[in-house]
Design a protein around this motif. Structure first.
Motif, mmCIF file in Angstrom:
data_model
loop_
_atom_site.group_PDB
_atom_site.id
_atom_site.type_symbol
_atom_site.label_atom_id
_atom_site.label_comp_id
_atom_site.label_asym_id
_atom_site.label_seq_id
_atom_site.Cartn_x
_atom_site.Cartn_y
_atom_site.Cartn_z
ATOM 1 N N SER A 36 26.953 40.199 60.083
ATOM 2 C CA SER A 36 28.012 39.230 59.786
ATOM 3 C C SER A 36 29.048 39.863 58.861
ATOM 4 O O SER A 36 28.708 40.743 58.058
ATOM 5 C CB SER A 36 27.402 38.003 59.108
ATOM 6 O OG SER A 36 28.400 37.164 58.577
ATOM 7 N N PRO A 37 30.312 39.422 58.915
ATOM 8 C CA PRO A 37 31.330 40.006 58.031
ATOM 9 C C PRO A 37 30.977 39.927 56.547
ATOM 10 O O PRO A 37 31.417 40.771 55.766
ATOM 11 C CB PRO A 37 32.582 39.177 58.343
ATOM 12 C CG PRO A 37 32.386 38.710 59.749
ATOM 13 C CD PRO A 37 30.907 38.460 59.882
ATOM 14 N N HIS A 38 30.181 38.921 56.153
ATOM 15 C CA HIS A 38 29.828 38.782 54.730
ATOM 16 C C HIS A 38 28.451 39.347 54.417
ATOM 17 O O HIS A 38 28.038 39.359 53.258
ATOM 18 C CB HIS A 38 29.878 37.311 54.319
ATOM 19 C CG HIS A 38 28.660 36.519 54.699
ATOM 20 N ND1 HIS A 38 28.153 36.515 55.986
ATOM 21 C CD2 HIS A 38 27.836 35.701 53.977
ATOM 22 C CE1 HIS A 38 27.081 35.738 56.028
ATOM 23 N NE2 HIS A 38 26.871 35.239 54.830
ATOM 24 N N PHE A 39 27.747 39.829 55.427
ATOM 25 C CA PHE A 39 26.376 40.291 55.230
ATOM 26 C C PHE A 39 26.116 41.515 56.094
ATOM 27 O O PHE A 39 25.071 41.671 56.695
ATOM 28 C CB PHE A 39 25.401 39.165 55.610
ATOM 29 C CG PHE A 39 24.019 39.325 55.024
ATOM 30 C CD1 PHE A 39 23.780 39.011 53.700
ATOM 31 C CD2 PHE A 39 22.963 39.772 55.796
ATOM 32 C CE1 PHE A 39 22.507 39.150 53.153
ATOM 33 C CE2 PHE A 39 21.687 39.923 55.266
ATOM 34 C CZ PHE A 39 21.457 39.603 53.941
ATOM 35 N N GLY A 40 27.116 42.375 56.183
ATOM 36 C CA GLY A 40 27.000 43.561 57.028
ATOM 37 C C GLY A 40 27.891 44.666 56.531
ATOM 38 O O GLY A 40 27.913 44.996 55.351
ATOM 39 N N GLY A 41 28.669 45.228 57.432
ATOM 40 C CA GLY A 41 29.551 46.318 57.050
ATOM 41 C C GLY A 41 30.264 46.871 58.262
ATOM 42 O O GLY A 41 30.062 46.407 59.394
ATOM 43 N N ALA A 42 31.106 47.862 58.028
ATOM 44 C CA ALA A 42 31.870 48.478 59.113
ATOM 45 C C ALA A 42 32.170 49.925 58.761
ATOM 46 O O ALA A 42 32.304 50.277 57.582
ATOM 47 C CB ALA A 42 33.165 47.718 59.360
ATOM 48 N N VAL A 43 32.275 50.747 59.795
ATOM 49 C CA VAL A 43 32.601 52.162 59.641
ATOM 50 C C VAL A 43 33.806 52.460 60.537
ATOM 51 O O VAL A 43 33.855 52.006 61.682
ATOM 52 C CB VAL A 43 31.432 53.077 60.041
ATOM 53 C CG1 VAL A 43 31.793 54.546 59.819
ATOM 54 C CG2 VAL A 43 30.175 52.709 59.256
ATOM 55 N N LEU A 44 34.766 53.233 60.001
ATOM 56 C CA LEU A 44 35.929 53.672 60.786
ATOM 57 C C LEU A 44 35.739 55.130 61.179
ATOM 58 O O LEU A 44 35.394 55.980 60.352
ATOM 59 C CB LEU A 44 37.215 53.530 59.975
ATOM 60 C CG LEU A 44 37.979 52.212 60.143
ATOM 61 C CD1 LEU A 44 39.184 52.196 59.232
ATOM 62 C CD2 LEU A 44 38.425 52.035 61.586
ATOM 63 N N TYR A 45 35.985 55.410 62.468
ATOM 64 C CA TYR A 45 35.863 56.759 63.014
ATOM 65 C C TYR A 45 37.203 57.201 63.584
ATOM 66 O O TYR A 45 37.988 56.374 64.090
ATOM 67 C CB TYR A 45 34.817 56.789 64.129
ATOM 68 C CG TYR A 45 33.426 56.388 63.698
ATOM 69 C CD1 TYR A 45 32.573 57.305 63.115
ATOM 70 C CD2 TYR A 45 32.972 55.081 63.876
ATOM 71 C CE1 TYR A 45 31.289 56.939 62.731
ATOM 72 C CE2 TYR A 45 31.692 54.694 63.492
ATOM 73 C CZ TYR A 45 30.852 55.636 62.911
ATOM 74 O OH TYR A 45 29.597 55.271 62.535
ATOM 75 N N THR A 46 37.464 58.499 63.540
ATOM 76 C CA THR A 46 38.697 59.045 64.094
ATOM 77 C C THR A 46 38.406 60.264 64.951
ATOM 78 O O THR A 46 37.408 60.965 64.742
ATOM 79 C CB THR A 46 39.697 59.437 62.988
ATOM 80 O OG1 THR A 46 39.089 60.421 62.132
ATOM 81 C CG2 THR A 46 40.094 58.239 62.156
ATOM 82 N N ALA A 47 39.286 60.519 65.921
ATOM 83 C CA ALA A 47 39.129 61.674 66.802
ATOM 84 C C ALA A 47 39.585 62.957 66.131
ATOM 85 O O ALA A 47 39.244 64.059 66.585
ATOM 86 C CB ALA A 47 39.894 61.454 68.091
ATOM 87 N N GLU A 48 40.381 62.839 65.085
ATOM 88 C CA GLU A 48 40.837 63.994 64.315
ATOM 89 C C GLU A 48 40.528 63.765 62.849
ATOM 90 O O GLU A 48 40.440 62.617 62.408
ATOM 91 C CB GLU A 48 42.350 64.210 64.516
ATOM 92 C CG GLU A 48 42.751 64.450 65.969
ATOM 93 C CD GLU A 48 42.109 65.676 66.580
ATOM 94 O OE1 GLU A 48 41.787 66.620 65.821
ATOM 95 O OE2 GLU A 48 41.899 65.694 67.806
ATOM 96 N N PRO A 49 40.404 64.834 62.061
ATOM 97 C CA PRO A 49 39.979 64.660 60.668
ATOM 98 C C PRO A 49 40.964 63.896 59.795
ATOM 99 O O PRO A 49 40.609 63.339 58.772
ATOM 100 C CB PRO A 49 39.780 66.095 60.164
ATOM 101 C CG PRO A 49 40.533 66.953 61.116
ATOM 102 C CD PRO A 49 40.501 66.261 62.425
ATOM 103 N N GLY A 50 42.237 63.858 60.176
ATOM 104 C CA GLY A 50 43.217 63.076 59.430
ATOM 105 C C GLY A 50 43.720 63.763 58.178
ATOM 106 O O GLY A 50 43.361 64.878 57.849
#
Length: 400
Positions: free
Chosen positions: A386-400
């Motif tokens: 859940s948005p209040h009981f979980g988390g999220a990870v952002l991934y990219t195709a290049e290192p940025g």
């Protein structure tokens, strides 16, 4: 977390492996996990001798009274390390809020700090014999004494309560949720290891499915399964010398402590307020925002989570997710559709607990999705719980 994540783009996924997803596997969960971990290591162009880190979140997500046994109903990082590695330097298990994002965060931090060079992150899910949430408990104490006698126990009433709030507050048509489940099953049917492979769902079949906790239907819930997935993470520098295009971790955010409530009492306002904090942490950590995300993979262990994540992340306005879905906004085959379930999610694969979201990010950004490959996907997001009981990870195709 405040400010930009210092290790952004410095750690990458270099390989993966995934078992078939079955209701009940014909081998023990431990044996299956060892084989999948070895396959992921080989996929990354490495040998077990080179692996010096193991990380997982070994939660057995049942509200029943089943016994949790390492190597049988769950597989810890320590159990796996003993059977795969020679001399691991780093072995850790994540136990906080946001199981899979938390495990990824632990692995990323270990590599960025130099505590390990090559880390296997795995998730092993088990479907025990009998009813998944069956319990032999006849007496309860503590906070549960105020909820269990009323039948408020386990995850079904937990999600039915805020979903009912959502429907009433925003005058949403519960039949619109058919579009979420049909989309997940459509995409899961295209994935060879999915439990639902070659078995899409029609809207009519959704509407005919029985209620299990009104307004939640049986097919609004992911199906318990046996299945394992593993990923190999390493530094961006090392990943460039390995066989596959690296997928970089731009940053992550885990939900903070939730408002103190009775067990499994998740009011809609708590979910959305906590989700706003999770989203803000993610955007601050990565320097990105909702408009930068090409491939948002939203958690769908229960279908209403898709509404909640769409709104918490700012992918559509508050109170508008049901209309967004109804208008074809998440149709991954539609030009301009937001492919939030293009990997099938939990509803289209089985209860793999965030793995489908992480895996779809990796496959698409590494250009390894085969016939399902999406053009121009360079920034992806994997959400969990859940948005209040979980988390999220952002991934990219290049290192940025």
């Amino acid at each position: 977390m405040s400010g930009r994540f210092a290790a952004s783009g410095r750690v990458a996924i270099a390989g993966f492996a995934h078992s078939m997803v079955d209701r009940h596997a014909d081998r023990s969960l431990g044996a299956l996990t060892v084989d999948v971990a070895r396959a992921a290591i080989a996929d990354a162009g490495l040998t077990p001798r080179q692996i010096d880190g193991f990380v997982t979140a070994a939660l057995f997500p049942s509200a029943g009274s089943h016994t949790s046994r390492d190597g049988v109903s769950t597989v810890s990082a320590d159990w796996l390390a003993q059977r795969v590695a020679t001399q691991p330097r780093y072995v850790a298990g994540f136990q906080g809020i946001g199981q899979l994002p938390g495990a990824v965060a632990v692995a990323v931090n270990a590599i960025a700090s130099g505590a390990a060079d090559y880390v296997v992150v795995h998730r092993a899910l088990h479907n025990p014999a009998g009813g998944y949430h069956d319990t032999a408990v006849r007496e309860v104490a503590g906070p549960q004494q105020w909820t269990s006698p009323q039948g408020f126990g386990g995850p079904l009433p937990m999600i039915a309560l805020p979903y009912n709030e959502y429907l009433q507050r925003y005058k949403a048509d519960p039949e619109t949720m058919a579009d979420v489940v049909v989309e997940a099953r459509k995409n899961g049917a295209r994935i060879p290891w999915s439990y639902w492979r070659d078995r899409p769902l029609t809207r009519a079949r959704y509407l005919a499915d029985p209620m299990v906790s009104d307004p939640v239907r049986r097919v609004d819930c992911d199906i318990p399964v046996d299945g394992v997935a593993a990923f190999v993470l390493t530094s961006a520098e090392r990943a460039r010398d390995l066989p596959h295009h690296p997928v970089y971790v731009a940053g992550y955010a885990n939900s903070g402590p939730t408002t103190r409530r009775l067990p499994l009492h998740w009011p809609l306002d708590d979910i959305m307020a906590g989700g706003a904090v999770t989203a803000r942490r993610l955007w601050e950590a990565t320097g990105l925002g909702p408009g930068d995300i090409d491939l948002p993979q939203l958690y769908d262990g229960f279908s209403p989570f898709v509404y909640f994540w769409l709104e918490a992340l700012g992918l559509c306005p508050i109170g508008e997710a049901h209309r967004f879905v109804q208008d074809g906004g998440i149709d991954s085959d539609r030009t301009g559709g937001l492919p939030v379930l293009s990997g099938g999610g939990a509803l289209g694969n089985g209860r793999m607990h965030g793995i489908p979201q992480m895996l779809e990010c990796y496959l698409q950004l590494s250009r390894r999705a085969g016939a399902r490959q999406r053009d121009r996907a360079t920034v992806a997001l994997a959400a969990h719980s859940s948005p209040h009981f979980g988390g999220a990870v952002l991934y990219t195709a290049e290192p940025g």
